[in-house]
Design an enzyme around this catalytic site. Structure first.
Site, short mmCIF file in Angstrom:
data_model
loop_
_atom_site.label_atom_id
_atom_site.label_comp_id
_atom_site.label_asym_id
_atom_site.label_seq_id
_atom_site.Cartn_x
_atom_site.Cartn_y
_atom_site.Cartn_z
N LYS A 168 -53.68 35.61 78.97
CA LYS A 168 -53.39 34.25 78.50
C LYS A 168 -52.55 33.51 79.54
CE LYS A 168 -53.77 35.37 73.63
NZ LYS A 168 -53.14 35.82 72.39
N GLN A 174 -47.51 36.65 69.77
CA GLN A 174 -48.62 37.60 69.84
C GLN A 174 -48.56 38.58 68.66
OE1 GLN A 174 -51.21 37.65 72.16
NE2 GLN A 174 -52.04 39.24 70.84
N ASP A 195 -52.14 28.62 67.51
CA ASP A 195 -53.05 29.58 66.88
C ASP A 195 -53.71 29.00 65.63
OD1 ASP A 195 -53.48 31.95 68.20
OD2 ASP A 195 -51.60 32.88 67.54
#
Ligand code: NAP
Length: 281
Positions: free
Chosen positions: A52, A96, A119
């Site tokens: 990422k 995460q 997200d």
């Protein structure tokens, strides 16, 4: 059969985002920033976060990773999120997953201000998506949606069958296709006859976690099949779809690897830029 090349689609999307960032830089004299919080030392999470960070930097985003040991106190993480919520240089925040057991995942998700929730997991974004309002959209279903639209721009009236009802994949996928006027069926582990449901579908999205669950005789001709699954097996990584069988009947199919996976990270970058743009409105 069209082999849906997720690597190519993701590279094209990253190129578009790169152009967009250079325009943002000219207009605002700053670039959107993505901050990722990584807790613990689980190898898959470390790899995801590294990818990422690399992708974010390549397209020109400001990228930062904050690392904590696996035994970090929940309060320290929540306080850091509060600080990032207020930081104008941070457009998007991602924690995460999975988290260590002593940290409450939902508390962490809800601590992120919805406008920086790249997200799309915050209940406010979930609600906005299901109400048809502007929102951050979870990266994997967004990537699937963009791949489907490349094959079939007009989805109105198509019958879509989603296998799996997770908050991460199945449910947001269903909302995206509903918004496109598909007739959507969400199936799950208690569905009576999954094969019969799939045989009705013009579009199948499999997000289950069972290797090669979807067989060739579950799919009618001209169906677009999107395979979200990533399953480690003795023969390597395979999806939720039996590729050899389904590729003989489907109109289009994503491979695993090289299908949905690369789009997920590209969509995270897109979400970061979209959060920045909404913050400037
Ligand atoms: P999850 O939270 O475990 O959800 C799996 C879903 O599949 C559940 O809704 C479950 O039903 C359903 N299911 C289980 N067995 C079934 C069966 N026999 N028939 C029909 N449905 C069944 O999984 P997830 O997080 O959505 O992930 C799904 C897969 O996608 C995994 O392989 C994961 O590794 C992969 N993934 C890939 C990406 C990517 O970027 N490509 C990103 C995320 C996840 P119930 O609700 O009834 O239990």
């Amino acid at each position: 059969m069209i082999l849906i090349d997720g690597k190519k689609a993701a590279a094209e999307l990253r190129e578009e985002l790169k152009q967009e960032i250079s325009q943002i830089k000219k207009k605002y004299n700053k670039v959107p920033g993505l901050t990722v919080i990584l807790i613990g030392d689980m190898a898959p999470s470390q790899i995801y976060v590294r990818n990422k960070e690399k992708s974010a930097t390549e397209v020109g985003l400001k990228s930062e990773v904050i690392k904590y040991p696996g035994n970090v106190e929940e309060k320290i993480v929540l306080d850091k999120i509060k600080e990032l919520n207020k930081d104008d240089s941070v457009s998007g925040i991602l924690v995460q997953l999975p988290l260590p057991n002593h940290i409450d995942k939902q508390k962490v998700i809800e601590a992120i201000i919805p406008s920086k929730d790249v997200d799309g997991f915050h209940p406010m974004n979930v609600g906005n998506l299901s109400s048809g309002y502007e929102s951050s959209i979870p990266c994997t279903p967004l990537g699937c949606y963009l791949l489907i639209k490349k094959i079939e721009p007009n989805l109105s009236g198509k019958k879509a069958v989603i296998i799996g009802r997770s908050n991460l994949n199945g449910k947001p996928m269903a909302q995206l296709l509903l918004k496109e006027n598909c007739t959507v069926t969400i199936t799950h582990s208690k569905t009576k006859d999954l094969r019969a449901e799939c045989l009705e579908a013009d579009i199948i999205v499999a997000a289950v976690g069972i290797p090669e669950l979807v067989r060739g005789d579950w799919v009618k001709k001209n169906t677009i099949v999107i395979d979200v699954g990533i399953n480690k097996t003795d023969k390597g990584i395979v999806g939720d779809v039996n590729f050899d069988e389904v590729s003989k009947v489907a109109k289009a199919l994503t491979p695993v690897p090289g299908g949905v996976g690369p789009m997920t990270i590209a969509c995270l970058l897109k979400n970061t830029i979209d959060c920045f743009k909404r913050s400037q409105k």
